[in-house]
Design an enzyme around this catalytic site. Structure first.
Site, short mmCIF file in Angstrom:
data_model
loop_
_atom_site.label_atom_id
_atom_site.label_comp_id
_atom_site.label_asym_id
_atom_site.label_seq_id
_atom_site.Cartn_x
_atom_site.Cartn_y
_atom_site.Cartn_z
N SER A 50 32.66 81.63 35.10
CA SER A 50 33.27 80.42 34.77
C SER A 50 32.37 79.34 35.40
CB SER A 50 34.43 80.34 34.86
OG SER A 50 34.76 80.57 36.17
N HIS A 51 31.69 79.53 36.49
CA HIS A 51 30.89 78.56 37.07
C HIS A 51 29.46 79.01 37.45
CE1 HIS A 51 34.92 77.14 37.75
NE2 HIS A 51 34.66 76.07 38.07
N ARG A 189 40.16 76.47 34.55
CA ARG A 189 39.95 75.87 33.02
C ARG A 189 38.73 76.46 32.53
NH1 ARG A 189 42.11 71.91 30.06
NH2 ARG A 189 41.18 70.89 28.47
N GLU A 191 37.58 79.30 32.70
CA GLU A 191 37.85 80.65 32.30
C GLU A 191 38.52 80.55 30.77
OE1 GLU A 191 37.33 84.36 32.30
OE2 GLU A 191 36.96 83.45 34.15
P1 NDP Z 1 40.87 83.73 40.15
O1 NDP Z 1 42.26 83.70 39.76
O2 NDP Z 1 39.83 84.97 39.65
O3 NDP Z 1 40.85 84.00 41.88
C1 NDP Z 1 39.88 84.13 42.46
C2 NDP Z 1 39.88 84.38 43.89
O4 NDP Z 1 41.03 85.68 44.08
C3 NDP Z 1 38.63 85.09 44.38
O5 NDP Z 1 38.61 84.86 45.79
C4 NDP Z 1 38.94 86.57 44.03
O6 NDP Z 1 37.99 87.37 44.77
C5 NDP Z 1 40.33 86.83 44.51
N1 NDP Z 1 40.97 87.93 43.74
C6 NDP Z 1 40.97 88.28 42.46
N2 NDP Z 1 41.51 89.34 42.21
C7 NDP Z 1 41.88 89.91 43.05
C8 NDP Z 1 42.37 91.24 43.54
N3 NDP Z 1 42.80 91.95 42.98
N4 NDP Z 1 42.59 91.30 45.11
C9 NDP Z 1 42.37 90.38 45.88
N5 NDP Z 1 41.64 89.33 45.82
C10 NDP Z 1 41.57 89.15 44.38
O7 NDP Z 1 40.32 82.50 40.16
P2 NDP Z 1 40.38 81.05 39.35
O8 NDP Z 1 40.08 81.09 37.86
O9 NDP Z 1 41.65 80.59 39.95
O10 NDP Z 1 39.26 79.94 40.06
C11 NDP Z 1 37.75 80.85 39.84
C12 NDP Z 1 36.93 79.76 40.38
O11 NDP Z 1 36.95 78.27 39.79
C13 NDP Z 1 37.19 79.22 41.90
O12 NDP Z 1 35.75 79.56 42.31
C14 NDP Z 1 37.36 77.89 41.82
O13 NDP Z 1 36.94 77.23 43.09
C15 NDP Z 1 36.72 77.46 40.48
N6 NDP Z 1 37.61 76.05 40.23
C16 NDP Z 1 36.68 74.94 40.47
C17 NDP Z 1 37.61 73.67 40.15
C18 NDP Z 1 36.93 72.47 40.54
O14 NDP Z 1 37.60 71.16 40.10
N7 NDP Z 1 35.80 72.23 40.93
C19 NDP Z 1 38.86 73.49 39.56
C20 NDP Z 1 39.21 75.07 39.41
C21 NDP Z 1 38.76 75.98 39.78
P3 NDP Z 1 36.69 87.86 43.91
O15 NDP Z 1 35.96 86.71 43.64
O16 NDP Z 1 35.95 88.75 44.82
O17 NDP Z 1 37.16 88.39 42.65
O1 PYC Z 2 37.24 75.52 35.83
O2 PYC Z 2 39.18 74.24 36.09
C1 PYC Z 2 37.90 74.32 36.20
C2 PYC Z 2 37.04 73.56 36.98
C3 PYC Z 2 37.26 72.20 36.89
C4 PYC Z 2 36.25 71.46 37.26
C5 PYC Z 2 35.23 72.31 37.59
N1 PYC Z 2 35.98 73.88 37.22
#
Ligand code: NDP
Ligand code: PYC
Length: 340
Positions: A50-51, A189, A191
């Site tokens: 997703s990133h 988002r 994802e």
């Molecule tokens: P997830 O719900 O997949 O959670 C990710 C975190 O949880 C990771 O550290 C992951 O490690 C860990 N994890 C997942 N499954 C397990 C498990 N079974 N046991 C232990 N740890 C686990 O990710 P999100 O969808 O919430 O977010 C994904 C990315 O999106 C993030 O990197 C976030 O920074 C980015 N994002 C950026 C935004 C922005 O505004 N810039 C906004 C929202 C999100 P692992 O990676 O090893 O699986």
């Molecule tokens: O995946 O939610 C997201 C997001 C927002 C800005 C960057 N990533």
């Protein structure tokens, strides 16, 4: 064809070359091209789709919408013994972080704790690269950023929060720090966007449609509202991130960011707050002893078969360095079309 179909294998060098070519083709200055492309290579390398290079579509759209200062020259302001501010001047967040990091680290070494506020930046990225880099340098690190108001509060139906990620890094002996990084929405988002591209349903609990009904339709959730993780707990954490990475550092909330966007559907605009703590300064000559005790916490997790966050990423990293990454053929075609 959807993204669920055929896959194509690329080496990390090919991913880097593609990312740099697309970003350059869209007019981004060379320093930003390098910094932004490296973030996407890291996303693909660690199998965080997703990133990864999916974000090239987002960057191209954001640039075409006129929402990025393509040749922004960030300015570092030393504002207090433990505070540094980097004005991104409307550009992407990666270069400002690179420029502010040495100042943040020096301040954290001197004061024990320090913070950096990155202001006026376009933010599309994961936060683990920042906290992982700081933890590799020996710091305990936290990072936060709001995004666009896409997420309803627990008990509500209208978007207030961004997907507001929260990342944490902890230095460890051995090859890798402890790092977690997740959105305070049920999922990023990006994802849900990948599910929409793949024509796949989303699990219940990720979003509601425009009428406030639970939905498994990715497009309907993107039009309606996303939900926080953990109900009221995720809602409170999302609120905290709005506050500390918005008004506290003099930058936009997610509601203000989406209003500024004015339906351009570009990446969020605003700030990022990063905090670094130096255990050596906090603990003096007891630092090694206490950090060694911390290892028992990790051991108690993994010894029962549970995994640590980032373990999957670190394993993927070893694999993709050798074998490259698989990307959906349709995604690759859409990205290559950006070079026409
Ligand atoms: P997830 O719900 O997949 O959670 C990710 C975190 O949880 C990771 O550290 C992951 O490690 C860990 N994890 C997942 N499954 C397990 C498990 N079974 N046991 C232990 N740890 C686990 O990710 P999100 O969808 O919430 O977010 C994904 C990315 O999106 C993030 O990197 C976030 O920074 C980015 N994002 C950026 C935004 C922005 O505004 N810039 C906004 C929202 C999100 P692992 O990676 O090893 O699986
Ligand atoms: O995946 O939610 C997201 C997001 C927002 C800005 C960057 N990533």
């Amino acid at each position: 064809m959807t993204d669920a179909a055929e896959k194509v294998r690329l080496s990390l060098e090919e991913v880097r070359a593609l990312a740099e070519a697309v970003l350059s083709r869209h007019g981004l200055s060379e320093r930003h091209v390098k910094a932004v492309a490296e973030t996407m290579v890291a996303g693909e390398r660690d199998e965080c789709a997703s990133h990864g290079i999916y974000r090239l579509l987002v960057c191209a759209h954001t640039i075409k919408a006129g929402k990025v200062a393509l040749d922004a020259e960030p300015v570092v302001h030393d504002i207090a013994p433990a505070l540094v501010r980097v004005d991104a001047k409307g550009g992407y967040a990666q270069l400002p972080f690179q420029m502010g990091k040495p100042v943040l680290e020096e301040k954290a070494r001197n004061c024990g704790i320090a913070a950096i506020g990155i202001n006026n930046c376009v933010h599309f990225a994961a936060l683990w690269p920042e906290v992982e880099a700081l933890a590799r340098d020996g710091f305990v690190a936290f990072a936060f950023t709001p995004s666009h108001a896409w997420v309803a509060p627990a008990g509500g139906t209208r978007p207030v929060f961004g997907t507001n990620p929260l990342a944490f890094g902890w230095p460890r002996p051995g090859p890798h720090p402890y790092v977690f990084d997740f959105a305070t929405s049920a999922v990023a988002r990006g994802e849900i966007e990948l599910h929409r591209r793949a024509g796949k349903p989303i699990p219940l609990g990720w979003g509601i449609d425009a009428e406030g009904n639970p939905t498994t339709d990715a497009a309907a959730a993107l039009e309606g509202a996303m939900l926080t993780f953990g109900g009221h707990k995720g809602s409170a954490l999302a609120t905290m991130i709005e506050l500390i990475a918005g008004p506290l550092i003099g930058d936009m909330t997610s509601a203000e960011s989406i209003a500024y966007d004015d339906n351009a559907k570009a990446s969020p605009f605003g700030g990022e707050l990063i905090i670094a703590i130096d255990p050596a300064r906090f603990l003096g000559d007891k630092a090694a002893e206490h950090l060694a005790r911390a290892e028992a916490v990790f051991e108690n997790i993994v010894s029962q078969g549970a995994r640590l966050p980032s373990q999957r990423r670190y394993e993927a990293r070893e694999r993709t360095r050798v074998h490259g990454v698989e990307v959906p053929a349709k995604l690759l075609a859409d990205i290559k079309a950006l070079l026409d």
